[in-house]
Design a protein around this motif. Sequence first.
Motif, PDB file in Angstrom:
ATOM      1  N   GLY A 148       0.963  -1.409   0.245  1.00  0.00           N
ATOM      2  CA  GLY A 148       0.668  -0.084  -0.222  1.00  0.00           C
ATOM      3  C   GLY A 148       0.775   1.307  -0.003  1.00  0.00           C
ATOM      4  O   GLY A 148       0.415   2.671   0.319  1.00  0.00           O
ATOM      5  N   ASN A 149       2.365   1.415   0.619  1.00  0.00           N
ATOM      6  CA  ASN A 149       2.942   1.977   0.361  1.00  0.00           C
ATOM      7  C   ASN A 149       3.741   2.254  -1.128  1.00  0.00           C
ATOM      8  O   ASN A 149       4.266   3.697  -1.129  1.00  0.00           O
ATOM      9  CB  ASN A 149       3.926   1.950   1.670  1.00  0.00           C
ATOM     10  CG  ASN A 149       3.508   2.225   2.817  1.00  0.00           C
ATOM     11  OD1 ASN A 149       3.065   2.639   2.909  1.00  0.00           O
ATOM     12  ND2 ASN A 149       3.997   1.559   4.058  1.00  0.00           N
ATOM     13  N   PRO A 155       4.387   3.903  -4.393  1.00  0.00           N
ATOM     14  CA  PRO A 155       3.232   5.353  -4.978  1.00  0.00           C
ATOM     15  C   PRO A 155       2.151   4.540  -5.832  1.00  0.00           C
ATOM     16  O   PRO A 155       2.277   3.562  -6.957  1.00  0.00           O
ATOM     17  CB  PRO A 155       4.367   5.770  -6.100  1.00  0.00           C
ATOM     18  CG  PRO A 155       5.330   5.569  -5.203  1.00  0.00           C
ATOM     19  CD  PRO A 155       5.421   4.220  -4.843  1.00  0.00           C
ATOM     20  N   ALA A 156       0.967   5.572  -6.108  1.00  0.00           N
ATOM     21  CA  ALA A 156      -0.197   5.107  -6.498  1.00  0.00           C
ATOM     22  C   ALA A 156       0.076   5.784  -8.180  1.00  0.00           C
ATOM     23  O   ALA A 156      -0.804   4.538  -8.465  1.00  0.00           O
ATOM     24  CB  ALA A 156      -1.280   6.148  -5.839  1.00  0.00           C
ATOM     25  N   HIS A 209      -3.405   4.227 -12.842  1.00  0.00           N
ATOM     26  CA  HIS A 209      -3.475   5.086 -10.642  1.00  0.00           C
ATOM     27  C   HIS A 209      -3.861   4.517  -9.550  1.00  0.00           C
ATOM     28  O   HIS A 209      -5.679   3.454 -10.414  1.00  0.00           O
ATOM     29  CB  HIS A 209      -4.295   6.442 -11.174  1.00  0.00           C
ATOM     30  CG  HIS A 209      -4.167   6.947  -9.648  1.00  0.00           C
ATOM     31  ND1 HIS A 209      -2.822   7.947  -9.187  1.00  0.00           N
ATOM     32  CD2 HIS A 209      -5.333   7.732  -9.034  1.00  0.00           C
ATOM     33  CE1 HIS A 209      -4.029   8.135  -8.255  1.00  0.00           C
ATOM     34  NE2 HIS A 209      -4.759   7.894  -8.058  1.00  0.00           N
ATOM     35  N   ARG A 210      -3.349   4.134  -8.935  1.00  0.00           N
ATOM     36  CA  ARG A 210      -4.061   3.296  -7.863  1.00  0.00           C
ATOM     37  C   ARG A 210      -5.137   3.794  -7.260  1.00  0.00           C
ATOM     38  O   ARG A 210      -4.613   4.906  -6.172  1.00  0.00           O
ATOM     39  CB  ARG A 210      -3.113   2.639  -6.840  1.00  0.00           C
ATOM     40  CG  ARG A 210      -4.455   1.568  -5.481  1.00  0.00           C
ATOM     41  CD  ARG A 210      -2.755   0.866  -4.618  1.00  0.00           C
ATOM     42  NE  ARG A 210      -3.595   0.283  -3.309  1.00  0.00           N
ATOM     43  CZ  ARG A 210      -2.825  -0.600  -2.762  1.00  0.00           C
ATOM     44  NH1 ARG A 210      -1.825  -1.039  -3.481  1.00  0.00           N
ATOM     45  NH2 ARG A 210      -2.781  -1.340  -1.752  1.00  0.00           N
ATOM     46  N   TYR A 255      -7.082   3.601  -4.498  1.00  0.00           N
ATOM     47  CA  TYR A 255      -7.745   4.060  -2.607  1.00  0.00           C
ATOM     48  C   TYR A 255      -6.097   3.477  -1.599  1.00  0.00           C
ATOM     49  O   TYR A 255      -6.633   2.269  -2.812  1.00  0.00           O
ATOM     50  CB  TYR A 255      -9.005   3.403  -2.261  1.00  0.00           C
ATOM     51  CG  TYR A 255      -9.507   3.584  -1.239  1.00  0.00           C
ATOM     52  CD1 TYR A 255      -8.576   5.138  -0.503  1.00  0.00           C
ATOM     53  CD2 TYR A 255      -9.327   2.820  -0.198  1.00  0.00           C
ATOM     54  CE1 TYR A 255      -9.436   4.804   0.744  1.00  0.00           C
ATOM     55  CE2 TYR A 255      -9.901   2.984   1.026  1.00  0.00           C
ATOM     56  CZ  TYR A 255      -9.883   4.628   1.379  1.00  0.00           C
ATOM     57  OH  TYR A 255     -10.280   4.485   2.779  1.00  0.00           O
ATOM     58  N   ARG A 256      -5.137   3.625  -1.899  1.00  0.00           N
ATOM     59  CA  ARG A 256      -4.449   3.294  -1.081  1.00  0.00           C
ATOM     60  C   ARG A 256      -4.948   2.484  -0.051  1.00  0.00           C
ATOM     61  O   ARG A 256      -4.145   1.327  -0.030  1.00  0.00           O
ATOM     62  CB  ARG A 256      -3.666   4.814  -0.460  1.00  0.00           C
ATOM     63  CG  ARG A 256      -3.477   5.688  -0.730  1.00  0.00           C
ATOM     64  CD  ARG A 256      -2.443   5.406  -1.882  1.00  0.00           C
ATOM     65  NE  ARG A 256      -0.863   5.035  -1.452  1.00  0.00           N
ATOM     66  CZ  ARG A 256       0.380   5.082  -1.272  1.00  0.00           C
ATOM     67  NH1 ARG A 256      -0.138   7.240  -1.589  1.00  0.00           N
ATOM     68  NH2 ARG A 256       1.390   5.390  -1.014  1.00  0.00           N
ATOM     69  N   LYS A 257      -5.586   2.260   0.986  1.00  0.00           N
ATOM     70  CA  LYS A 257      -5.880   1.179   1.535  1.00  0.00           C
ATOM     71  C   LYS A 257      -7.039   0.157   0.618  1.00  0.00           C
ATOM     72  O   LYS A 257      -7.600   0.445   0.014  1.00  0.00           O
ATOM     73  CB  LYS A 257      -6.722   1.776   2.950  1.00  0.00           C
ATOM     74  CG  LYS A 257      -6.120   2.782   3.912  1.00  0.00           C
ATOM     75  CD  LYS A 257      -7.015   3.256   5.132  1.00  0.00           C
ATOM     76  CE  LYS A 257      -6.463   4.212   5.897  1.00  0.00           C
ATOM     77  NZ  LYS A 257      -7.292   4.290   6.987  1.00  0.00           N
ATOM     78  N   TYR A 296      -7.848  -4.188  -4.341  1.00  0.00           N
ATOM     79  CA  TYR A 296      -7.637  -2.455  -4.630  1.00  0.00           C
ATOM     80  C   TYR A 296      -8.500  -1.941  -5.816  1.00  0.00           C
ATOM     81  O   TYR A 296      -7.852  -3.365  -6.738  1.00  0.00           O
ATOM     82  CB  TYR A 296      -6.099  -2.444  -4.806  1.00  0.00           C
ATOM     83  CG  TYR A 296      -5.293  -3.515  -5.594  1.00  0.00           C
ATOM     84  CD1 TYR A 296      -5.400  -3.100  -7.023  1.00  0.00           C
ATOM     85  CD2 TYR A 296      -4.764  -4.825  -4.791  1.00  0.00           C
ATOM     86  CE1 TYR A 296      -4.724  -3.288  -8.273  1.00  0.00           C
ATOM     87  CE2 TYR A 296      -3.647  -5.414  -5.980  1.00  0.00           C
ATOM     88  CZ  TYR A 296      -3.605  -5.043  -7.363  1.00  0.00           C
ATOM     89  OH  TYR A 296      -3.078  -5.960  -8.138  1.00  0.00           O
TER      90      TYR A 296
END
Length: 284
Positions: free
Chosen positions: A45-46, A48-49, A84-85, A87-89, A96
């Motif tokens: 999750g860390n 980069p999105a 591009h992700r 939502y980070r969580k 995801y």
Amino acid sequence: MRRSMTFKIVVLSLMLGIWGLDAWSQNEEPDFSGQSEDSLMQALGNIPAFTIYKDNYVVTGTSFTGGKISKYNSDAKFQISLRHRLYRKLLPYRIYLFLTYSQKSFWDIYRKSAPFADNNYNPSLGFGRNFIGEGRIKGIGMVQFEHESNGRDSIWSRSWNRLTFTGIYLMNKNYTFQAKVWIAMQVAKENRHLTRYAGIGHLAATYASDNGRLSCSALMIKRGGWNWNANWRLEVAYRLFREDNQYLYMQFCNGYGESMIAYNQFRRYLRFGFVIKPRSVTIF
């Protein structure tokens, strides 16, 4: 003429931006070794999105049609692909959400005024899940709604939507296997036979050397029908510098459906150039 020049400037700017994005994302890549599944998911999750999705490349070559190389059977081809992700969580079941945008362009760069023969635009919205085992990612599953078109109208228009299902198996650090199938929807009448040529699914295998310098891939796209007809793409890439992610690149395409405008025309092209690859896994 002005519109064509503006488009070329935008494309070159995007390629330079991707080059910089790649260099930045390498420094952000976490070390996953020896972590539990929960901590590994948190580390993922860390990342980069905003990152590279598929291979980003620029190549040029020829089909050798007519027995010799000429400006009429040679071109340049490039692909830009980003993810591009959203939502980070992670969502329930460790899913995801993500957006992707890929663009593949065919450029008659050796002809007068260097016109673009075709531009294929491929945005998607999807969700995915990583499968963890032995302290590493062993598999990836994705479901996406994809649109693809060439942005033209009248008889030159080509477009379709499809629901795709992708599974990736990372056997070890050397071998990766991929399967993808799709359900075509809203196929334009101008390309109503697209799946007959561009296929109904694909299988791919990738080999990477122990030091990560050499990468070889084979992609088989099953065309429509019950026989064994298929389109093929073979790739070889060699990393120029150990600390960078830019490769010398060879791509061989044989079959139909390489471009949307000429999806029903057989093409055989050998091209060479450069590619920037995703750090984790090659996606087709």
